[in-house]
Motif scaffolding. Structure first.
Motif, PDB file in Angstrom:
ATOM      1  N   UNK A 172       0.828  -1.204   0.000  1.00 48.29           N
ATOM      2  CA  UNK A 172       0.000   0.000   0.000  1.00 48.29           C
ATOM      3  C   UNK A 172       0.864   1.255   0.000  1.00 48.29           C
ATOM      4  N   UNK A 173       1.908   1.245   0.827  1.00 42.74           N
ATOM      5  CA  UNK A 173       2.778   2.420   0.925  1.00 42.74           C
ATOM      6  C   UNK A 173       3.578   2.604  -0.354  1.00 42.74           C
ATOM      7  N   UNK A 174       4.129   1.497  -0.864  1.00 41.99           N
ATOM      8  CA  UNK A 174       4.942   1.599  -2.080  1.00 41.99           C
ATOM      9  C   UNK A 174       4.133   2.065  -3.273  1.00 41.99           C
ATOM     10  N   UNK A 175       2.851   1.694  -3.308  1.00 37.22           N
ATOM     11  CA  UNK A 175       1.994   2.110  -4.422  1.00 37.22           C
ATOM     12  C   UNK A 175       1.289   3.431  -4.141  1.00 37.22           C
ATOM     13  N   UNK A 176       1.717   4.100  -3.037  1.00 41.57           N
ATOM     14  CA  UNK A 176       1.267   5.446  -2.704  1.00 41.57           C
ATOM     15  C   UNK A 176      -0.245   5.534  -2.543  1.00 41.57           C
ATOM     16  N   UNK A 180      -5.041   6.944   4.910  1.00 45.09           N
ATOM     17  CA  UNK A 180      -6.204   6.334   5.547  1.00 45.09           C
ATOM     18  C   UNK A 180      -6.352   4.868   5.210  1.00 45.09           C
ATOM     19  N   UNK A 181      -5.931   4.472   3.996  1.00 42.66           N
ATOM     20  CA  UNK A 181      -6.009   3.063   3.613  1.00 42.66           C
ATOM     21  C   UNK A 181      -5.088   2.205   4.475  1.00 42.66           C
ATOM     22  N   UNK A 182      -3.897   2.723   4.735  1.00 43.59           N
ATOM     23  CA  UNK A 182      -2.940   1.978   5.565  1.00 43.59           C
ATOM     24  C   UNK A 182      -3.476   1.822   6.979  1.00 43.59           C
ATOM     25  N   UNK A 183      -4.025   2.893   7.518  1.00 45.57           N
ATOM     26  CA  UNK A 183      -4.562   2.836   8.875  1.00 45.57           C
ATOM     27  C   UNK A 183      -5.783   1.927   8.924  1.00 45.57           C
ATOM     28  N   UNK A 184      -6.601   1.953   7.865  1.00 45.33           N
ATOM     29  CA  UNK A 184      -7.757   1.049   7.799  1.00 45.33           C
ATOM     30  C   UNK A 184      -7.314  -0.405   7.894  1.00 45.33           C
ATOM     31  N   UNK A 185      -6.226  -0.717   7.215  1.00 45.95           N
ATOM     32  CA  UNK A 185      -5.729  -2.086   7.245  1.00 45.95           C
ATOM     33  C   UNK A 185      -5.299  -2.481   8.654  1.00 45.95           C
ATOM     34  N   UNK A 209       9.228   7.376   5.712  1.00 45.59           N
ATOM     35  CA  UNK A 209      10.407   8.239   5.877  1.00 45.59           C
ATOM     36  C   UNK A 209      11.448   7.951   4.799  1.00 45.59           C
ATOM     37  N   UNK A 210      11.713   6.660   4.584  1.00 51.03           N
ATOM     38  CA  UNK A 210      12.745   6.275   3.621  1.00 51.03           C
ATOM     39  C   UNK A 210      12.357   6.608   2.185  1.00 51.03           C
ATOM     40  N   UNK A 211      11.058   6.672   1.916  1.00 51.14           N
ATOM     41  CA  UNK A 211      10.585   7.041   0.586  1.00 51.14           C
ATOM     42  C   UNK A 211      10.507   8.557   0.401  1.00 51.14           C
ATOM     43  N   UNK A 212      10.917   9.310   1.420  1.00 56.71           N
ATOM     44  CA  UNK A 212      10.861  10.763   1.341  1.00 56.71           C
ATOM     45  C   UNK A 212       9.479  11.329   1.589  1.00 56.71           C
ATOM     46  N   UNK A 213       8.549  10.477   2.036  1.00 52.59           N
ATOM     47  CA  UNK A 213       7.177  10.911   2.297  1.00 52.59           C
ATOM     48  C   UNK A 213       7.046  11.291   3.775  1.00 52.59           C
TER      49      UNK A 213
END
Length: 509
Positions: A172-176, A180-185, A209-213
């Motif tokens: 989910x994070x890698x595909x941006x 809210x989707x991550x927290x839902x999971x 953090x590592x992805x610069x986000x």
């Protein structure tokens, strides 16, 4: 089916990763002579099952040596799914997959009916099948929920489900996807009795953090706090500070001390209630920012003395004092919150942080108070801290505070007395209080302590300048006599010009 169990958020997530707008169901098709199921997983893991003449054969390619998602206890999928002759898949396994794919009935009803026909290994493989890309990931969650309710979740199955969920989060994070989707999971994990550990929360923050986000990391922590997502605390004392403290620590590592401070304060003022230890982490950031600010001020003053930059005007001085005062106010605010929500075991650490703040800011009276506060809560300050505060109070000519701190000398060892008096001397020198510095030198000589040469020279030089300005020679003469008696200077002649009578007076010491 899924909505009946309150899992609507994950359907919007598209955890199958095939589509965010529609959930495609891939039917399980097979012939009577050969039923083939191919399961592919991240990190190169794949497993194929061919049920020909009721004699399944497993073809397993093991994952690479890299560990899944950096968990503290990593698990390789082939640990769960490699099979031997005793764990061959039977007809029940294929029938369960077919019925779950059709969704004609609730998964719990299907599994309940086939309970006796499915082994633990077959149920694990069902989890993996529905967790792969393009499959109905809801089935994986509902199968796990049924296993939990039936008390059939052993250690291996629990670890397998954690690996699956971590893979979903990472993708989910890698595909941006939306935060809210991550927290839902994570919320859905808790719904099926799979409470995420704090290590998973850390990993989510680290991935952003590592992805610069970095903004994504802040939004994630904010959402976790807002929705009160619970997690298993591997550290029983909570010294990592929870999600807020961990993110603040990440900021501090990169030198963004001010950002770490504002993060914690803004969360608290928004009513999100960070963990108690996150306030201490923010107080550490205050100390570091004050320390860096003090270093910058010393460099600036050095440039001013060297004539490289102009003297600071009144407005500049006021801005400097305001910035320092604002930092101290933030630190005091954070300390009050720790006292409010933290346990008494943290009080000593709070006063220690406050002490460090006031030392960095050069606030002698406030620093002295924190020394006594530390003693009152049972945390004895280090002897060096007393000496540092003593020097600050001496430099500011805080006579009462200096006298209180000197009472320690009555019970101190000879070595400690010399050390403390040396700090006192240097404090007076730094503050330009040369009469008091001279008295300290003479007191040290009386006790048999010899001040450092540079300290003695600094006092003599300071007194000479005062003679030129004010004409008072008594202290200078007494100091020279004491140094001569201690054989620290040789016999000398002191030439004094008395302006009133326009006479030169020569005095032998």
């Amino acid at each position: 089916m899924a909505s009946a169990h309150g899992f609507a958020p994950l359907a919007d997530l598209g955890v199958t990763f095939s589509s965010l707008t529609s959930l495609q169901r891939h039917r399980f098709c097979y012939s009577a002579s050969c039923r083939t199921l191919s399961i592919k997983f991240c990190h190169g893991f794949s497993i194929s099952v061919c049920n020909k003449y009721q004699n399944p054969v497993f073809l397993v390619s093991k994952p690479s040596s890299s560990r899944w998602f950096g968990l503290s206890k990593s698990v390789e999928l082939d640990h769960f799914l490699t099979s031997d002759d005793e764990d061959e898949m039977g007809e029940g396994f294929f029938e369960a997959i077919e019925q779950l794919e059709r969704m004609a009935r609730e998964p719990s009803d299907i599994l309940e009916e086939m309970n006796d026909r499915l082994s633990a290994r077959e149920l694990q493989l069902v989890l993996v099948y529905f967790s792969q890309d393009g499959r109905d990931s809801w089935c994986a969650l509902e199968v796990f929920d049924w296993l939990r309710k039936e008390n059939r979740v052993d250690k291996e199955t629990m670890e397998l489900m954690v690996v699956i969920m971590c893979g979903w989060v990472k993708k989910l994070i890698q595909e941006q996807h939306r935060v809210g989707d991550v927290v839902n999971l994570l919320a859905d994990m808790e719904c099926v009795g799979l409470r995420p550990g704090f290590s998973m929360i850390e990993k989510v923050i680290s991935l952003y953090w590592e992805m610069g986000e970095k903004e994504g990391a802040v939004m994630f922590v904010e959402e976790v706090l807002r929705r009160r997502i619970s997690y298993a605390k591997e550290d029983p004392e909570g010294h990592k500070g929870g999600p807020t403290g961990y993110l603040a620590w990440k900021m501090m590592v990169e030198g963004d001390y001010r950002g770490a401070i504002r993060l914690v304060i803004n969360f608290r003022e928004s009513g999100l209630m960070p963990e108690a230890y996150s306030y201490l982490i923010a107080m550490t950031a205050v100390v570091k920012e004050l320390n860096e600010f003090a270093k910058a001020l010393r460099k600036l003053k050095g440039f001013v003395r060297a004539g490289s930059v102009a003297e600071l005007d009144l407005e500049d001085v006021e801005l400097i004092e305001k910035y320092q005062s604002d930092l101290l106010a933030d630190g005091v605010c954070l300390s009050n919150w720790v006292m409010e929500v933290g346990s008494p075991s943290l009080y000593g650490v709070v006063h220690e942080r406050l002490l460090a703040m006031y030392i960095c800011a050069g606030r002698g009276i406030e620093a002295e108070r924190q020394l006594w506060e530390m003693k009152l809560v049972g945390k004895e300050p280090d002897g060096d801290l007393y000496d540092i505060v003593l020097a600050i109070c001496a430099s500011q000519k805080e006579a009462r505070a200096t006298a209180r701190l000197l009472t320690r000398l009555e019970v101190s060892s000879s070595l400690q007395k010399k050390k403390s008096l040396s700090w006192l001397l240097r404090g007076y020198i730094k503050g330009g209080h040369f009469n008091e510095a001279a008295e300290t030198v003479m007191k040290m000589l009386e006790l048999g302590f010899y001040p450092e040469y540079l300290d003695r020279a600094a006092v003599l030089q300071g007194l000479r300048k005062r003679i030129q300005q004010f004409g008072n020679v008594d202290t200078y003469l007494k100091l020279c006599k004491s140094l001569s008696d201690a054989n620290l200077i040789g016999p000398c002649l002191v030439y004094l010009y008395i302006r009133k009578h326009k006479l030169w007076v020569v005095k032998m010491l």
